[in-house]
Design a protein around this motif. Structure first.
Motif, short mmCIF file in Angstrom:
data_model
loop_
_atom_site.label_atom_id
_atom_site.label_comp_id
_atom_site.label_asym_id
_atom_site.label_seq_id
_atom_site.Cartn_x
_atom_site.Cartn_y
_atom_site.Cartn_z
N PRO A 191 0.65 -1.49 -0.20
CA PRO A 191 -0.01 0.27 0.21
C PRO A 191 0.85 1.62 0.06
N ASP A 192 2.43 1.48 0.44
CA ASP A 192 2.66 2.29 0.63
C ASP A 192 3.28 2.95 -0.60
N LEU A 193 3.25 1.99 -1.91
CA LEU A 193 4.00 1.56 -3.47
C LEU A 193 2.81 3.31 -3.38
N ASN A 194 3.59 4.04 -4.65
CA ASN A 194 2.92 4.94 -5.64
C ASN A 194 3.04 4.41 -7.37
N VAL A 195 1.67 3.76 -7.28
CA VAL A 195 1.13 3.11 -9.10
C VAL A 195 0.58 3.62 -9.50
N ILE A 196 1.28 3.90 -10.49
CA ILE A 196 0.83 4.78 -11.97
C ILE A 196 0.54 3.84 -13.29
N CYS A 197 -1.03 3.67 -12.98
CA CYS A 197 -2.03 2.91 -14.49
C CYS A 197 -1.35 3.78 -16.01
N TYR A 198 -0.75 3.26 -16.53
CA TYR A 198 -0.53 3.62 -17.49
C TYR A 198 -0.89 2.66 -19.11
N MET A 199 -2.05 3.33 -19.05
CA MET A 199 -3.04 2.67 -20.17
C MET A 199 -4.16 4.23 -20.82
N GLY A 200 -4.36 3.80 -22.01
CA GLY A 200 -4.63 4.69 -22.39
C GLY A 200 -4.65 5.24 -24.31
N SER A 201 -5.49 6.62 -24.70
CA SER A 201 -4.98 6.72 -26.21
C SER A 201 -3.96 7.11 -25.88
N ALA A 202 -3.15 8.13 -27.24
CA ALA A 202 -1.74 8.68 -26.91
C ALA A 202 -2.03 9.47 -26.22
N LYS A 203 -2.82 10.70 -26.69
CA LYS A 203 -2.82 12.05 -25.45
C LYS A 203 -3.03 11.40 -24.13
N SER A 204 -3.67 10.10 -23.59
CA SER A 204 -3.89 9.77 -22.21
C SER A 204 -2.99 9.74 -21.51
N ARG A 205 -1.92 9.13 -22.50
CA ARG A 205 -1.36 8.83 -22.09
C ARG A 205 0.19 9.76 -21.89
N GLU A 206 0.25 10.67 -22.45
CA GLU A 206 1.09 12.25 -22.74
C GLU A 206 0.30 12.68 -21.23
N VAL A 207 -0.98 13.11 -21.36
CA VAL A 207 -1.13 13.77 -20.08
C VAL A 207 -0.53 12.93 -18.81
#
Length: 85
Positions: free
Chosen positions: A8-24
């Motif tokens: 629970p202490d790890l900061n996790v990012i789900c890197y998915m979605g459109s090219a624009k979403s991933r850029e954001v």
């Protein structure tokens, strides 16, 4: 998500979605290259290939790929898992 339960202490990012979403995500969630704001990046082999120029700038401590069967380079191998340097 298993990370919330087991780490629970790890900061996790789900890197998915459109090219624009991933850029954001890269712009607002990653933080500066020398001081990244995440411990784990969850994504797919496909997105690693698509965004390899941006993701390749990061000095990764480790990479775990659970979709080796998606890579034509590794098709035909019988291993359930493989560590690749």
């Amino acid at each position: 998500m298993q990370f919330a339960k087991w780490a629970p202490d790890l900061n996790v990012i789900c890197y998915m979605g459109s090219a624009k979403s991933r850029e954001v995500i890269r712009e607002f969630e990653f933080g500066p290259l020398k001081n990244l704001r995440f411990n784990v990046l969850l994504t797919t082999y496909e997105f690693i290939l698509k965004d390899r120029q941006d993701l390749g700038q990061i000095k990764w401590q480790s990479l775990a790929v659970d979709e080796v069967n998606e890579s034509s380079q590794y098709r035909g191998h019988e291993a359930d898992s493989r560590l690749i340097d």
